[in-house]
Write a protein that holds these residues in place. Structure first.
Motif, short mmCIF file in Angstrom:
data_model
loop_
_atom_site.label_atom_id
_atom_site.label_comp_id
_atom_site.label_asym_id
_atom_site.label_seq_id
_atom_site.Cartn_x
_atom_site.Cartn_y
_atom_site.Cartn_z
N GLN A 117 0.83 -1.20 0.00
CA GLN A 117 0.00 0.00 0.00
C GLN A 117 0.87 1.26 0.00
OE1 GLN A 117 -3.20 0.48 -0.42
NE2 GLN A 117 -3.62 -1.71 -0.59
N GLU A 144 1.01 4.11 -2.85
CA GLU A 144 0.82 5.53 -2.53
C GLU A 144 1.99 6.35 -3.06
OE1 GLU A 144 -1.59 7.44 -1.19
OE2 GLU A 144 -2.85 5.66 -1.36
N GLU A 145 3.22 5.83 -2.91
CA GLU A 145 4.38 6.55 -3.43
C GLU A 145 4.30 6.69 -4.95
OE1 GLU A 145 8.00 4.73 -2.10
OE2 GLU A 145 7.46 4.94 0.01
N ARG A 203 1.58 6.76 -6.72
CA ARG A 203 0.55 7.75 -7.01
C ARG A 203 1.08 9.16 -6.83
NH1 ARG A 203 -4.18 5.16 -3.69
NH2 ARG A 203 -4.72 3.46 -5.08
N LYS A 204 1.83 9.36 -5.76
CA LYS A 204 2.39 10.69 -5.51
C LYS A 204 3.35 11.08 -6.62
CE LYS A 204 1.98 10.69 -0.49
NZ LYS A 204 2.71 10.66 0.80
#
Length: 138
Positions: A70, A74-75, A77-78
């Motif tokens: 996860q 998230e990384e 996506r960032k």
């Protein structure tokens, strides 16, 4: 013996049938021996406890891997979001550059028109079709 009738339809060699019967009897005999010693019971309890701890440990490892995945998602996506923002900013800079170039070209066009009108001796405020035609050819 109900098992024998039920499984009689399954094609199997006589040897396999004998082995299965032996295993069935061994299993049934082991069920009949419920009077076990306390040492066996404690051994089974400790074995059960070990298996339970192993399951808990595997579950915790799985949860840790899921959390790591996860975080990695998230990384990513960032990073994509930052890349998109930089791309949009770059496009905005390019748009401003294009608008500035358009403004300079319009000013130059007006300058050309003014010089052409002066060379032809006409009033700079008048717009003649021939002048527009000459400017288009330039």
């Amino acid at each position: 013996m109900a098992n024998g009738k039920r499984f009689a339809q399954i094609p199997m060699s006589k040897c396999m049938r004998d082995i299965c019967k032996e295993e069935d009897y061994a299993f049934l005999n082991s069920l009949g021996k419920q009077d076990k010693s306390p040492e066996d019971n404690t051994f089974q309890e400790s074995e059960w406890q070990d298996k339970k701890e192993e399951r808990v440990h595997r579950r915790q490892e799985r949860e840790q891997l899921e959390r790591e995945q996860q975080l990695e998602i998230e990384e990513q996506r960032k990073k994509k979001h930052e890349k998109w923002k930089s791309h949009v900013a770059e496009l905005a800079v390019q748009r401003e550059a294009i608008h500035a170039k358009l403004h300079r070209l319009r000013e130059f066009r007006d300058f050309q028109k003014k010089v052409l009108l002066q060379d032809l001796g006409q009033d700079p405020g008048s717009t003649d079709e021939t002048i527009n035609h000459l400017l288009m050819r330039l």
